[in-house]
Design a protein around this motif. Structure first.
Motif, short mmCIF file in Angstrom:
data_model
loop_
_atom_site.label_atom_id
_atom_site.label_comp_id
_atom_site.label_asym_id
_atom_site.label_seq_id
_atom_site.Cartn_x
_atom_site.Cartn_y
_atom_site.Cartn_z
N ALA A 176 0.83 -1.21 0.00
CA ALA A 176 0.00 0.00 0.00
C ALA A 176 0.86 1.26 0.00
O ALA A 176 0.55 2.24 -0.67
N SER A 321 -6.06 -2.15 0.95
CA SER A 321 -7.32 -2.11 0.21
C SER A 321 -7.89 -3.49 -0.06
O SER A 321 -7.19 -4.51 0.05
N ASP A 437 -4.06 -3.40 -2.82
CA ASP A 437 -3.63 -2.09 -3.30
C ASP A 437 -2.96 -2.18 -4.66
O ASP A 437 -3.07 -1.27 -5.48
N CYS A 514 -6.41 5.63 -1.68
CA CYS A 514 -5.27 5.05 -0.97
C CYS A 514 -5.45 5.22 0.54
O CYS A 514 -5.69 6.34 1.01
#
Length: 527
Positions: A176, A321, A437, A514
Motif C-alpha cells: 500500500a 485495500s 492495493d 489510498c
C-alpha cells in the motif's frame, strides 16, 4: 507445452536447490514485519548473482527491494513476501507441537540469533515462525522470476520482469505504501501466489483494513486518597471501546472493528493510570468505506478524551485495500495451471500430512474459495476429493483412523492433489491482504498452491511445520512454474494484456482511495 515454456520450466528445475535453500533459510530467519533484514539481504544477494539489477530500500522501506531484468514493455511484476509471525516457533516436518531449537552450528546467523531487537520486539526470544508460509511465497516468486529471465534471454523478446520484495504484509502493508508512491503504475500486470491447502486460481474480493494506535494521556493520582486529582487514561480507553461497541450496530455487515489494549497503564489499581494505549483495526469490504468508518472511530476517541478530560495521540500504523478481481488474468493463470498440473506427493509426505491433519479440527472441510458460496461447486470439489481418496486407498496411502480428530473423508485425502475448477461466481474473503492495493493500480491476479494439509488453520504451528518441509518446497517450485508460464503468455500475446487492462479500468472506474496518508512512514510496530 511450447518449447519456450519448457526452457523456462527446465531453468526453474535446474535452480530447485537454490529455491529450496532460500525457502529454508527464510524459514529459519523467521523475521517479523519490517525487521526482515537478513531475509532481504539474502534475496538481494541471490538475485544479484542470478544477473538481476537489484535496488534495495525502495519507497523508503529499508527491507523492501526490486530486482529487474530485461528491457522495454510489457513490464510484469512478480510479488514476494517474507515476514513471519510472533508466537509460532515450531520444528519443521513434525506432526506434533514442538518448538524449533537450532542445532549447534545450524543457522548461526539466523534462528539461533533471534534477539528481541532482530525479531522486532517479539516478547519471547526466538518465538517466531512462518505461520503464513511467506518463506515459500518469496521463494516461489524467485522461481518465477528466474524462469522468466531465462525466457527473455533465450527468446530475445522485448519485455521486463521485476521481482518485488514486499516486506511487512502481516504488520505494515508495504504494498500500500508502494501504491501511494506510484510504484505499481509502472507495471502492465502483477502476478503472485500464496501457500494454501488447495490448488486454485484466487478470485473475488477481500476486506480492506486500517490500523491506528491511540495513546491516551491523563494525570496520575492516588486512586483513594485524591481521586479527584486524577484523570484516567485507562478510563478513556474503556469508554472508547464502549463507544465502538455501539457503533457496530450502525456499520456495514461486511465491516469489522477489532482492538487490542496494548498498555493498560500499569498493575497498581490504587493509581489513576496516566497513560493507556489501544490499537484499532478497522475493516470494510471497500477501502473507501474503511476510510469513512475510520473517521467515525476517530470521533469516538475524541469523545472518550472529552469525557475523561484526557488527551490522546493518534498514530497511523498501516492500511490496505480490498482486492479487485481480474477474470482475464485469472483465465491465463488457470490455463497454465491446468497444463502444468499440481505437485505430486510421496507416500511419506502424505503420511506426514495425514498425521498433521489429525492435530486440528476441519481436516475434512471442503476446500476452495468457491465452496463457501456455491453448493453445486462444493459438490464438484467433494467429488474430486472422493475420487482422489479412493485412488489413494487402493494404493494403501493416506487412510487413517476415522475416530481421530477430523473426518474419514479428510483422512483419506490429506493433501488436495488436484486442481480445483476455476470458480467464476461471487466470492468474498473477510481477511485482508495488501495485494489489494496493487490490484487497484494495475491488473493483478494470484493463485493458491497446496503447501499444507486440507483444512489446516491459518497462522498455526501446523503451517510452520509444513512450510519447512518438502511439501512446502514442492509448492514453492510449482507456484513459480505456473506464474512463469502465465507471464510468458502475457509477453507473447498483447491481446491478453489489453483485455486485462480493459477489465481493470472498468472495475476500478470509481477510483483508487489510498488508505496511506501523505507523510506516513512504514515502520515496525513497537509494542
Amino acid at each position: 507445452m511450447k518449447e519456450n515454456k519448457k526452457t523456462a520450466i527446465e531453468e526453474i528445475e535446474n535452480k530447485a536447490a537454490l529455491i529450496c535453500e532460500v525457502a529454508d533459510r527464510i524459514w529459519e530467519y523467521a523475521e517479523l514485519s519490517l525487521m526482515e533484514y537478513k531475509s532481504c539481504n539474502l534475496y538481494c544477494d541471490k538475485l544479484t548473482q542470478e544477473g538481476f539489477e537489484v535496488e534495495k530500500g525502495i519507497c523508503n522501506i529499508s527491507t523492501a527491494f526490486k530486482a529487474s531484468f530485461g528491457k522495454g514493455k510489457p513490464v510484469i511484476g512478480i510479488l514476494a513476501e517474507y515476514d513471519a509471525l510472533s508466537g509460532l516457533s515450531q520444528e519443521r516436518g513434525v506432526a506434533e507441537k514442538k518448538e524449533f531449537v537450532p542445532k549447534s552450528g545450524e543457522a548461526s546467523d539466523a534462528a539461533c540469533d533471534r534477539s528481541a531487537e532482530s525479531c522486532g520486539g517479539a516478547s519471547e526470544k526466538g518465538n517466531t515462525g512462518h505461520g503464513c508460509g511467506h518463506n515459500l511465497l518469496g521463494a516461489g516468486a524467485l522461481a518465477a522470476a528466474i524462469g522468466i529471465k531465462k525466457y527473455l534471454s533465450e527468446s530475445g523478446s522485448e519485455g521486463t520482469v521485476i521481482l518485488y520484495g514486499c516486506p511487512g504484509e502481516e504488520g505494515c502493508a508495504s504494498k500500500a505504501f508502494m501504491a501511494r508512491d506510484g510504484e505499481w503504475k509502472k507495471l502492465d500486470a502483477a502476478l503472485t501466489w500464496h501457500p494454501a491447502d488447495c490448488n486454485e486460481v484466487v478470485t473475488g474480493s477481500s476486506n480492506s483494513c486500517i490500523q491506528v494506535m491511540y495513546t491516551f494521556h491523563g494525570k496520575a493520582s492516588h486512586a483513594s486518597g485524591a481521586p479527584e486529582m486524577g484523570r484516567s487514561a485507562l478510563d478513556a480507553v474503556e469508554l472508547m471501546n464502549v463507544g465502538v461497541q455501539f457503533l457496530r450496530e450502525h456499520m456495514s455487515e461486511k465491516a469489522r472493528v477489532h482492538y487490542a489494549i496494548t498498555d493498560g497503564g500499569g498493575v497498581s489499581p490504587n493509581v489513576v493510570q496516566p497513560r493507556a494505549q489501544v490499537l484499532y483495526m478497522v475493516r470494510s469490504n471497500h477501502v473507501s468505506e474503511a476510510v469513512e468508518l475510520q473517521k467515525r472511530v476517530d470521533k469516538i476517541a475524541e469523545g472518550a478524551a472529552l469525557m475523561t478530560e484526557t488527551t490522546f495521540d493518534r498514530e497511523f500504523i498501516d492500511g490496505l485495500s480490498d482486492t479487485v478481481t481480474n477474470r482475464s488474468l485469472e483465465k491465463v493463470l488457470y490455463s497454465n495451471f491446468e497444463e502444468l498440473g499440481v505437485p505430486e506427493h510421496t507416500p511419506e509426505e502424505l503420511d506426514f500430512a495425514g498425521r498433521l491433519g489429525r492435530s486440528y479440527e476441519g481436516f475434512g472441510d471442503v476446500p476452495g474459495i468457491g465452496s463457501d458460496f456455491d453448493e453445486e461447486y462444493a459438490d464438484s470439489v467433494k467429488a474430486l476429493r472422493k475420487t482422489l481418496g479412493e485412488e489413494l486407498k487402493l494404493e494403501g496411502v493416506g487412510v487413517y483412523d476415522a475416530n481421530s480428530t477430523g473426518t474419514q473423508e479428510g483422512a483419506a485425502c490429506p493433501m488436495n492433489d488436484f486442481l480445483l475448477p476455476h470458480y467464476m461466481g461471487y466470492a468474498f474473503e473477510p481477511g485482508s491482504t495488501d495485494v489489494g492495493d496493487v490490484s487497484w493500480v494495475c491488473p493483478t491476479a494470484q493463485i493458491h498452491v497446496a503447501a499444507w494439509p486440507n483444512g489446516c488453520p491459518g497462522h498455526s504451528w501446523q503451517n510452520v511445520s509444513s512450510a519447512g518441509s518438502s511439501i512446502g518446497h514442492k509448492a514453492a517450485i510449482h507456484a513459480g512454474k505456473v506464474l512463469c508460464m502465465a507471464a510468458i503468455d502475457l509477453y507473447e500475446n498483447s491481446d491478453l494484456l489489453q483485455e486485462a487492462r480493459a477489465e481493470f479500468e472498468k472495475r476500478t472506474a470509481s477510483g483508487y482511495v489510498c488508505p496511506i496518508p501523505e507523510g506516513a512512514v512504514a515502520k515496525a510496530l513497537d509494542i
